[in-house]
Design a protein around this motif. Structure first.
Motif, mmCIF file in Angstrom:
data_model
loop_
_atom_site.group_PDB
_atom_site.id
_atom_site.type_symbol
_atom_site.label_atom_id
_atom_site.label_comp_id
_atom_site.label_asym_id
_atom_site.label_seq_id
_atom_site.Cartn_x
_atom_site.Cartn_y
_atom_site.Cartn_z
ATOM 1 N N VAL A 20 24.797 40.956 -13.107
ATOM 2 C CA VAL A 20 25.467 41.743 -14.232
ATOM 3 C C VAL A 20 26.458 40.987 -15.161
ATOM 4 O O VAL A 20 27.400 40.616 -14.745
ATOM 5 C CB VAL A 20 26.327 43.119 -13.826
ATOM 6 C CG1 VAL A 20 26.708 43.992 -14.765
ATOM 7 C CG2 VAL A 20 25.015 43.589 -12.637
ATOM 8 N N VAL A 21 25.905 40.732 -16.543
ATOM 9 C CA VAL A 21 26.494 39.848 -17.229
ATOM 10 C C VAL A 21 28.011 40.131 -17.745
ATOM 11 O O VAL A 21 28.938 39.565 -17.439
ATOM 12 C CB VAL A 21 25.677 39.558 -18.495
ATOM 13 C CG1 VAL A 21 26.508 38.764 -19.660
ATOM 14 C CG2 VAL A 21 24.443 38.873 -18.144
ATOM 15 N N GLU A 22 28.043 41.579 -17.839
ATOM 16 C CA GLU A 22 29.420 42.094 -18.364
ATOM 17 C C GLU A 22 30.480 41.606 -17.294
ATOM 18 O O GLU A 22 31.767 41.513 -17.479
ATOM 19 C CB GLU A 22 29.466 43.602 -18.605
ATOM 20 C CG GLU A 22 28.746 44.258 -20.006
ATOM 21 C CD GLU A 22 28.344 45.477 -19.627
ATOM 22 O OE1 GLU A 22 27.355 45.738 -18.866
ATOM 23 O OE2 GLU A 22 29.053 46.257 -19.868
ATOM 24 N N THR A 23 30.221 41.971 -16.086
ATOM 25 C CA THR A 23 31.134 41.552 -14.904
ATOM 26 C C THR A 23 31.582 40.286 -14.749
ATOM 27 O O THR A 23 32.683 39.707 -14.733
ATOM 28 C CB THR A 23 30.309 42.103 -13.795
ATOM 29 O OG1 THR A 23 30.165 43.545 -13.897
ATOM 30 C CG2 THR A 23 31.369 41.848 -12.299
ATOM 31 N N TYR A 24 30.481 39.356 -15.060
ATOM 32 C CA TYR A 24 30.950 38.042 -14.639
ATOM 33 C C TYR A 24 31.463 37.440 -16.312
ATOM 34 O O TYR A 24 32.381 36.537 -15.973
ATOM 35 C CB TYR A 24 29.604 37.032 -14.870
ATOM 36 C CG TYR A 24 29.137 37.120 -13.123
ATOM 37 C CD1 TYR A 24 29.700 36.272 -12.407
ATOM 38 C CD2 TYR A 24 28.257 38.000 -12.804
ATOM 39 C CE1 TYR A 24 29.350 36.230 -10.800
ATOM 40 C CE2 TYR A 24 27.876 38.169 -11.360
ATOM 41 C CZ TYR A 24 28.423 37.112 -10.493
ATOM 42 O OH TYR A 24 28.381 37.194 -9.047
ATOM 43 N N ASP A 25 31.315 37.956 -17.238
ATOM 44 C CA ASP A 25 32.217 37.567 -18.185
ATOM 45 C C ASP A 25 33.618 38.355 -18.229
ATOM 46 O O ASP A 25 34.516 37.526 -18.436
ATOM 47 C CB ASP A 25 31.689 38.456 -19.731
ATOM 48 C CG ASP A 25 30.418 37.460 -20.146
ATOM 49 O OD1 ASP A 25 30.226 36.610 -19.485
ATOM 50 O OD2 ASP A 25 29.783 38.148 -20.934
ATOM 51 N N GLY A 56 34.723 54.102 -19.612
ATOM 52 C CA GLY A 56 33.734 54.108 -20.615
ATOM 53 C C GLY A 56 32.851 52.757 -20.548
ATOM 54 O O GLY A 56 31.683 52.771 -20.589
ATOM 55 N N ARG A 57 33.520 51.650 -19.997
ATOM 56 C CA ARG A 57 32.881 50.576 -20.110
ATOM 57 C C ARG A 57 33.250 49.581 -18.879
ATOM 58 O O ARG A 57 34.171 49.856 -18.086
ATOM 59 C CB ARG A 57 33.283 49.410 -21.151
ATOM 60 C CG ARG A 57 32.752 50.048 -22.498
ATOM 61 C CD ARG A 57 33.266 49.392 -23.780
ATOM 62 N NE ARG A 57 32.646 49.658 -24.899
ATOM 63 C CZ ARG A 57 31.463 49.617 -25.361
ATOM 64 N NH1 ARG A 57 30.579 48.455 -24.765
ATOM 65 N NH2 ARG A 57 31.231 49.978 -26.591
ATOM 66 N N ILE A 58 32.481 48.703 -18.353
ATOM 67 C CA ILE A 58 32.792 47.956 -17.152
ATOM 68 C C ILE A 58 34.257 47.019 -17.446
ATOM 69 O O ILE A 58 35.000 47.105 -16.384
ATOM 70 C CB ILE A 58 31.739 46.903 -16.882
ATOM 71 C CG1 ILE A 58 30.465 47.470 -16.476
ATOM 72 C CG2 ILE A 58 32.167 45.751 -15.890
ATOM 73 C CD1 ILE A 58 29.159 46.867 -15.953
ATOM 74 N N SER A 59 34.209 46.629 -18.680
ATOM 75 C CA SER A 59 35.544 46.024 -18.960
ATOM 76 C C SER A 59 36.835 46.822 -18.811
ATOM 77 O O SER A 59 37.877 46.616 -18.401
ATOM 78 C CB SER A 59 35.663 45.520 -20.334
ATOM 79 O OG SER A 59 35.191 46.419 -21.127
ATOM 80 N N ASP A 60 36.851 48.175 -19.304
ATOM 81 C CA ASP A 60 37.691 49.309 -19.047
ATOM 82 C C ASP A 60 38.048 49.246 -17.478
ATOM 83 O O ASP A 60 39.219 49.540 -17.063
ATOM 84 C CB ASP A 60 37.357 50.521 -19.459
ATOM 85 C CG ASP A 60 37.013 50.336 -20.998
ATOM 86 O OD1 ASP A 60 37.449 49.648 -21.684
ATOM 87 O OD2 ASP A 60 36.162 51.459 -21.469
ATOM 88 N N VAL A 61 36.922 49.303 -16.516
ATOM 89 C CA VAL A 61 37.518 49.302 -15.255
ATOM 90 C C VAL A 61 38.249 48.118 -14.638
ATOM 91 O O VAL A 61 39.175 48.290 -13.936
ATOM 92 C CB VAL A 61 36.093 49.477 -14.210
ATOM 93 C CG1 VAL A 61 36.433 49.604 -12.707
ATOM 94 C CG2 VAL A 61 35.002 50.573 -14.638
ATOM 95 N N PHE A 62 37.910 47.075 -15.146
ATOM 96 C CA PHE A 62 38.829 45.903 -14.947
ATOM 97 C C PHE A 62 40.426 45.990 -15.265
ATOM 98 O O PHE A 62 41.181 45.974 -15.011
ATOM 99 C CB PHE A 62 38.146 44.670 -15.572
ATOM 100 C CG PHE A 62 37.133 43.991 -14.799
ATOM 101 C CD1 PHE A 62 37.678 42.983 -14.000
ATOM 102 C CD2 PHE A 62 35.750 44.204 -15.096
ATOM 103 C CE1 PHE A 62 36.513 42.262 -13.289
ATOM 104 C CE2 PHE A 62 34.753 43.545 -14.278
ATOM 105 C CZ PHE A 62 35.133 42.639 -13.354
ATOM 106 N N ASP A 63 40.191 46.684 -16.591
ATOM 107 C CA ASP A 63 41.588 46.999 -17.278
ATOM 108 C C ASP A 63 42.364 47.839 -16.525
ATOM 109 O O ASP A 63 43.701 47.715 -16.854
ATOM 110 C CB ASP A 63 41.290 47.300 -18.765
ATOM 111 C CG ASP A 63 40.828 45.989 -19.817
ATOM 112 O OD1 ASP A 63 41.002 44.969 -19.350
ATOM 113 O OD2 ASP A 63 40.353 46.499 -20.804
ATOM 114 N N ALA A 64 41.755 48.770 -15.926
ATOM 115 C CA ALA A 64 42.563 49.899 -15.249
ATOM 116 C C ALA A 64 42.988 49.373 -14.040
ATOM 117 O O ALA A 64 44.068 50.140 -13.549
ATOM 118 C CB ALA A 64 41.471 50.833 -15.160
ATOM 119 N N LEU A 65 42.804 48.090 -13.482
ATOM 120 C CA LEU A 65 43.226 47.845 -12.159
ATOM 121 C C LEU A 65 44.711 47.488 -12.224
ATOM 122 O O LEU A 65 45.224 47.135 -13.118
ATOM 123 C CB LEU A 65 42.736 46.555 -11.702
ATOM 124 C CG LEU A 65 41.049 46.811 -11.522
ATOM 125 C CD1 LEU A 65 40.317 45.161 -11.019
ATOM 126 C CD2 LEU A 65 40.711 47.611 -10.073
#
Ligand SMILES: O=C(O)C(=O)C[C@]1(C(=O)O)C=C[C@@H](O)C=C1
Length: 348
Positions: free
Chosen positions: A123-128, A96-105
């Motif tokens: 992309v700010v969400e990615t750098y955050d 659902g979100r870019i942060s969820d893709v990180f969490d799924a790794l």
């Protein structure tokens, strides 16, 4: 530029018969079908471009089909980038979100994450998210051509539009169009471009528009194309990082970039370094491709973290320059000796 994909470049002809009377070409119908199918497990181990599961280091030899997470729903640019990179060698998982893709790794083998756009920048969400990761790594990249469309519910004219929904990147990339043609429309940030298309599609009677890929016309019911190519510059690309939990995870061949890369996260705030990023740059002794900066978010005002991408173009095609890993490790030692903290976020 690294390998650039245009999602509509090579398309199956079988879909031509299935074409519906909409604003899409037979090629785009084929494209939509391909992406819909992308979620399914494909038992064939080799596709037409020579991608092979046997080429996946760490996955070869077994029956494991790699899983790839991307920012969903189906129809996002992330979806297209993931598909262009992995084709039928992988199972795709929407998040659902870019942060969820990180969490799924870790649960999934790879994640495809938007990093930078040629019009709107990082992309700010990615750098955050990159500020906090400790044990995930960038192992590749893919660049996608991005052509934004304005989609509405069927029958809505441009003069009827009261609001425009999209991912903040897409809204930013189309700022000129919005200012000129829809100055009074409200803008709403959504988690993705396709999430915006889905919302408009499900809102009967809505006078909202979505900025998204043309693919969304096929992914969601009841939408109509009002304008195409509405971004501020006709040439528009987004680069995506391919990430994995395992630093040794290797992507399917062919290696997708003519240069070797590394990404370092540098905290230059330590007192021993005097907070001076110039010391770090001097210590590197490797060409810098880009530097990005985000607030360190550590409670101390105006403390920053730097993301330094290194590039070595001396490598042979589809390979690394000699001892690239060692060169990067040596540079990190010099940075530490200069008094700053450094973490390796990727090597590809
Ligand atoms: O919303 C999408 O379709 C995405 O894949 C995200 C994203 C981004 O974050 O940059 C990807 C490519 C485009 O630049 C616009 C949006």
């Amino acid at each position: 530029m690294a390998q650039v994909s245009n999602a509509g470049d090579s398309l199956p002809t079988v879909m031509r018969e299935k074409r519906k009377e909409r604003d899409t070409s037979p090629e785009e119908d084929g494209e939509a079908e391909r992406y819909s199918q992308a979620k399914k497990r494909i038992s064939e181990s080799r596709d037409s471009e020579g991608f092979s599961r046997r080429d996946m280091n760490g996955f070869g030899g077994g029956n494991h089909t790699p899983t790839v997470a991307f920012l969903g729903p189906l129809g996002t640019y992330s979806h297209q980038a993931a598909y262009e990179r992995f084709h039928e060698t992988a199972d795709f998982v929407e998040k659902g979100r870019i942060s969820d893709v990180f969490d799924a790794l870790g649960e999934v083998d790879f994640g495809v994450i938007p990093q930078e756009n040629t019009i709107f920048g990082p992309v700010v969400e990615t750098y955050d998210a990159l500020r906090n990761i400790d044990s995930s790594f960038i192992c590749g990249e893919v660049t996608l051509k991005v052509q934004h469309c304005l989609l509405v519910r069927a029958g809505v004219n441009i003069s009827d539009i009261t609001c425009v929904m999209s991912h903040e990147q897409a809204l930013g990339q189309c700022n000129g169009f919005l200012t000129k043609h829809l100055p009074d429309a409200a803008t709403t940030k959504m988690t993705s471009t396709a999430a915006a298309a889905e919302t408009v599609s499900k809102s009967a009677g809505s006078t909202c528009a979505a900025i998204c890929s043309k693919l969304c016309l096929k992914m969601f019911e009841g939408l109509e194309l009002l304008r195409e190519g509405i971004q501020d510059e006709s040439s528009n690309y987004t680069r995506f990082y391919v990430m994995a939990k395992d630093a040794r995870a290797a992507l399917p061949t062919p290696h997708n970039t003519p240069h070797a890369h590394a990404l370092l996260r540098v905290d230059s705030n330590a007192e021993s370094n005097g907070g001076d990023i110039a010391n770090v740059i001097k210590a590197l002794e490797i060409p810098i491709a880009r530097i990005d900066r985000r607030p360190a978010s550590n409670g101390k005002p105006f403390n920053d973290l730097y993301f330094i991408e290194l590039r070595d173009s001396s490598c042979p095609p589809n390979g690394y320059p000699t001892k690239w890993d060692e060169k990067v490790q040596d540079a990190m030692e010099r940075i530490r000796a200069a008094g700053a903290e450094v973490k390796l976020l990727g090597l590809w």
